[in-house]
Design an enzyme around this catalytic site. Sequence first.
Site, mmCIF file in Angstrom:
data_model
loop_
_atom_site.group_PDB
_atom_site.id
_atom_site.type_symbol
_atom_site.label_atom_id
_atom_site.label_comp_id
_atom_site.label_asym_id
_atom_site.label_seq_id
_atom_site.Cartn_x
_atom_site.Cartn_y
_atom_site.Cartn_z
ATOM 1 N N HIS A 36 -9.668 75.834 11.501
ATOM 2 C CA HIS A 36 -10.676 75.011 10.821
ATOM 3 C C HIS A 36 -10.930 73.654 11.510
ATOM 4 O O HIS A 36 -11.612 72.807 10.936
ATOM 5 C CB HIS A 36 -10.432 74.879 9.311
ATOM 6 C CG HIS A 36 -9.062 74.440 8.892
ATOM 7 N ND1 HIS A 36 -8.351 75.081 7.909
ATOM 8 C CD2 HIS A 36 -8.294 73.412 9.290
ATOM 9 C CE1 HIS A 36 -7.196 74.470 7.732
ATOM 10 N NE2 HIS A 36 -7.140 73.446 8.559
ATOM 11 N N HIS B 57 -12.783 74.504 3.825
ATOM 12 C CA HIS B 57 -11.451 74.774 4.380
ATOM 13 C C HIS B 57 -10.320 74.448 3.430
ATOM 14 O O HIS B 57 -9.160 74.656 3.763
ATOM 15 C CB HIS B 57 -11.266 74.028 5.699
ATOM 16 C CG HIS B 57 -10.835 72.593 5.556
ATOM 17 N ND1 HIS B 57 -11.469 71.693 4.753
ATOM 18 C CD2 HIS B 57 -9.800 71.917 6.134
ATOM 19 C CE1 HIS B 57 -10.856 70.515 4.853
ATOM 20 N NE2 HIS B 57 -9.850 70.626 5.672
ATOM 21 N N LYS C 297 7.496 72.082 2.868
ATOM 22 C CA LYS C 297 6.694 71.019 3.492
ATOM 23 C C LYS C 297 7.567 70.114 4.354
ATOM 24 O O LYS C 297 8.771 70.077 4.196
ATOM 25 C CB LYS C 297 6.082 70.128 2.398
ATOM 26 C CG LYS C 297 5.158 70.815 1.451
ATOM 27 C CD LYS C 297 4.390 69.826 0.622
ATOM 28 C CE LYS C 297 3.539 68.905 1.446
ATOM 29 N NZ LYS C 297 2.486 69.564 2.182
#
Lengths: 482, 138
Positions: A330, A405, A481
């Site tokens: 993207h 996106h 993460k």
Amino acid sequence: MKIKKADIHKIEDFLWEIPKAFRPNMRVPARILASEPLLDAIMEDRSLMQLVNVASLPGIKGASLVMPDVHEGYGFPIGGVAATLHPDGAISPGGIGYDINCGVRLLTSDQKIADIKDKLEILSKEMYAQVPSGMGKGGQIKLSTQEMDEVLLKGAEWAVEKGYGEKRDLAFMESNGRLENADPSLVSDMAKKRGTDQLGTIGSGNHFVEVDYVAEIYEESIAEAYGLAKGQVVILIHTGSRGLGHQVATDYIRQIISAMPNYGIEVPDRELACVPFNSKEGQNYFKAMCAAANYAWCNREVISWEVRNAWKNIFGPNIEPLKLMYDVAHNIAKVERHLVDGKQVEVIVHRKGATRAFGPGFEELPESYKSVGQPVIIPGSMGTCSYVLAGTTRSKELTFGSCCHGAGRRLSRTAAKKQVNAPVLKENLKEKGIFVEAGSFKGIAEEAPVAYKDVNMVVETVSNSGIARKVAKLKPVVVVKG
Amino acid sequence: MKIRYLPHTADIRMKIEGSSLEELFTAGVLGMGNILRDGFCDKNGPFMVKLKIELTAHDETCLLIDFLSEVLSNSYSEKAIFCEVKIFELTTTKIRAEIHGRQQAQGFDEEIKAVTYHEADVQKNNNRDWETLIIFDI
């Protein structure tokens, strides 16, 4: 000059336009794909002024465009599309962004969520252990100079050749995970140095690895073609070209700012710096960008290998292997054929925070997807939901074959940190059955759901506008993460 | 020297001021170091990692952004955060300097992807101090 609602004209449902006459240096109109409530939200930051600036790029065709998840960037808005005429229209590194080929991929499993609920917490810890995340964390692979050049040339194929990937995966990636125009000799030593130990790492910010399950199916036949079924466990990976890509963008924006006067180009913002695509500087950047894009595809393939290892470590070596459903970029520029002013022409499509969304019949797609169109993967925010969509022929008519996106940021990181108590959020998510493993509480607070727009509204808008079809909704159960 | 962090939807907006260009460039390095790791540059040295940087650009704004980009790239390649600047030569188009920093083996708090030119505009303000905004891509 401030953009007022009265400056924006409604063209059709979900499509708005700021006419070319709004400012003298606009070469094309600026168009916004949004519902009216989303348009009102978009007007709260400087996205639209940035969109108007993009409309001044040399050689731009059709319109400068933003998707409903747009937010203010630095030069180009994030969630934008700009197509310039090939071969002498502008190429602008800022229209791709610093994280070249940031993208997402989805892996599918044969497991049902109901059958693995008791293993989710241990799976989250294993994923966190296997996939290096966070700042300054190197990966397991240290590339030699020659290996680096091979990665930059071959992309995901390199990972497959070296045993870090699956051959079948290559057919299920945008551009088969390799851009042919890559030239490693145009990537600086500093960029290569930064990339030496970062293959297989997700980094920090909004990048993640998520375990999700398919919560809803909207189009049975397309879902079947994609190998998706209700209750199925899937894995979503979001990251890009890491420090190597950041350095390529930094190097070339600097060079292109210096070169612009040679082509008589002036831009309203230095981050829009551009040169003709077919100029020496334009070609050098494009070939270096292709190399960085290849690094990103290789990176996501190596991360998939780590995820597959974590999966086997938890469910045993005989578990059905995870299959790649699709991998899309993207942040990228591509030379593509599109209809402009009634004629098929080649254009350089810059997608910055926008996903390619080609419809049925697109040659590059694997056989099983050809009749239904290209998968489009839209990650939502942590703890909400994500979507799988299918590209349509309408996207070619409206948005140069592009779609949104993600959810799109709403709050600054500082504002999010002020509003969110990260340890409490982590506990609340755990109570809802979502296990979060992160390098810091700060990272959790900055990426909290409250910091993002409602992904459901964004997806409804793109679906209602006809540029993509809703196929499946995914809900998270594990988030890893940096 | 003044360093302030202002709101931005997705990235970090920093405003720096200095009574001279030297002070402004130093504020940029300090402000960026403290983003990479909160409060890192507020502590004293020793700053054992030393690197020389020599750059030219066509104006003071590009020079500052290019200089900070160079410092940032070195932070990643050396896994160090730089907090001090020894300036040997500084004009509106050229800098020769040495940056001093400390290795940070535990990693950084924040990943700055890039120092952008967006909104950067090195100018003298009403107090005759140099100032500019800087947006970091996060």
